[in-house]
Enzyme design. Structure first.
Site, PDB file in Angstrom:
ATOM      1  N   HIS A  47       0.802  -1.224   0.000  1.00  0.00           N
ATOM      2  CA  HIS A  47       0.000   0.000   0.000  1.00  0.00           C
ATOM      3  C   HIS A  47       0.837   1.278   0.000  1.00  0.00           C
ATOM      4  CE1 HIS A  47      -3.537  -2.434   0.554  1.00  0.00           C
ATOM      5  NE2 HIS A  47      -3.081  -2.953   1.679  1.00  0.00           N
ATOM      6  N   GLU A 152      -6.336 -13.139   5.698  1.00  0.00           N
ATOM      7  CA  GLU A 152      -7.221 -11.972   5.657  1.00  0.00           C
ATOM      8  C   GLU A 152      -8.437 -12.190   4.763  1.00  0.00           C
ATOM      9  OE1 GLU A 152      -4.972  -8.616   4.286  1.00  0.00           O
ATOM     10  OE2 GLU A 152      -3.968  -9.747   2.704  1.00  0.00           O
ATOM     11  N   ASP A 178      -9.125  -6.361   5.907  1.00  0.00           N
ATOM     12  CA  ASP A 178      -9.533  -7.161   4.755  1.00  0.00           C
ATOM     13  C   ASP A 178     -10.363  -8.365   5.178  1.00  0.00           C
ATOM     14  OD1 ASP A 178      -8.603  -5.985   2.254  1.00  0.00           O
ATOM     15  OD2 ASP A 178      -6.603  -6.190   3.089  1.00  0.00           O
TER      16      ASP A 178
END
Length: 258
Positions: A47, A152, A178
Site C-alpha cells: 500500500h 485476511e 480485509d
C-alpha cells in the site's frame, strides 16, 4: 530483543512490539524506531508505492540499527517474493493467503532447495555480499528467511489450521480490515462473525505452536490481543503516529494561545 533474528522471535511467545512503515523510508528510520524501543519493523510495499530500490536502501538502514524487518510484497508472484529475499529481506509476507496451495507456493518461492524452489543468487545482499560455499549459503538463507503468513479472507480462516500446520510457516498474521470485508462486515470488529473467525485463527496458531501477529491501534488493544495469544504486536503506522501527535500538539498550541 533487537539483536534477535525474526526466526528466533517466532520460536518464542514473548511479546515483540513493532511499527508499520509505509511512508518514511528515510535513512534514520531504523535508528529512530530502535531508539523508541521497537523489536522489529513492518515495511510495506503493498500500500506504500515503495519500489525495490527504496526497499533495498531501507533494509540497510534497519540493518545498521540491528532492527529486523518484515517486508510485505504486493502480490504472491514468484518474482516479487524471490526478489524481496535477494535484496536482503529477512521476514516475508504476501497478501491474501487463503489456501494451503498458496502458502506452499510462497514457501517454494522464498526457500532454496531442499526446502523450496527459489532461484539461486549468491554473494549479493542476502549474503551480505560475502562469498560463501554454496551449500552454506543456501542453508543460511533457508535458516534466516521467515514466513509471516497473512490470513485476511474468509477462505483463509477456513483453511487456517491446515496452513498453520505447514513447516515453512513461522507466524500467522491477521489482516483484520480485509478479513472483515471478506466476511461481509467491513470494519465491524466486534461482530460475532469476525470474533468467530479470530477464534479459529488463534486456535490454529496455538494448535501448531506458531506465532501470532497483527496491527494494533492502541496499547489497550495490544494488551487485549496479547492476552489472546498475539506475540507480534505491531503498533500503528508512521503516517498516523505523526499525524495524530501533530494534530494534538497543534490543537493544544492554538488553545493555549487564545
Amino acid at each position: 530483543m533487537s539483536k534477535s533474528t525474526l526466526k528466533a522471535m517466532t520460536r518464542s511467545r514473548d511479546l515483540k512490539v513493532g511499527h508499520f512503515v509505509l511512508e518514511f523510508a528515510t535513512p534514520g528510520i531504523g535508528h529512530i524506531l530502535k531508539a523508541a524501543g521497537c523489536d522489529y519493523v513492518f515495511l510495506d510495499m503493498e500500500h506504500s508505492g515503495f519500489g525495490f530500490e527504496t526497499v533495498k536502501a531501507c533494509l540497510r538502514y534497519c540493518e545498521a540499527a540491528q532492527l529486523p524487518v518484515i517486508l510485505r510484497v504486493p502480490s504472491q508472484d514468484y518474482h516479487m517474493l524471490a526478489r524481496a529475499c535477494d535484496v536482503g529481506a529477512e521476514g516475508i509476507m504476501a497478501p491474501m493467503v487463503s489456501t494451503v496451495a498458496q502458502a506452499t507456493a510462497i514457501i517454494d518461492s522464498v526457500k532454496y532447495v531442499p526446502e523450496g524452489k527459489r532461484g539461486v543468487a549468491l554473494g549479493i545482499a542476502h549474503d551480505n555480499f560475502q562469498s560463501l560455499p554454496v551449500k552454506d549459503s543456501l542453508a543460511a538463507a533457508n535458516a534466516k528467511t521467515t514466513f509471516f503468513c497473512l490470513i485476511e479472507t474468509a477462505e483463509g480462516v477456513e483453511n487456517a489450521d491446515a496452513i498453520a500446520a505447514l513447516k515453512g510457516v513461522d507466524c500467522i498474521w491477521v489482516g483484520h480490515f480485509d478479513l472483515s470485508c471478506s466476511l461481509g462486515i467491513a470494519g465491524e470488529f466486534e461482530h460475532p462473525r469476525f470474533l468467530a473467525a479470530m477464534d479459529k485463527i488463534i486456535a490454529a496458531a496455538k494448535h501448531h505452536g506458531k506465532s501470532l501477529g497483527r496491527l494494533l491501534n492502541s496499547p489497550q488493544q495490544a494488551a487485549a490481543c496479547h492476552a489472546q495469544g498475539f506475540d507480534f504486536c505491531c503498533y500503528s503506522g508512521d503516517i498516523w503516529v505523526l499525524r495524530d501527535a501533530l494534530t494534538a500538539a497543534v490543537r493544544d498550541i492554538r488553545k493555549a494561545c487564545q
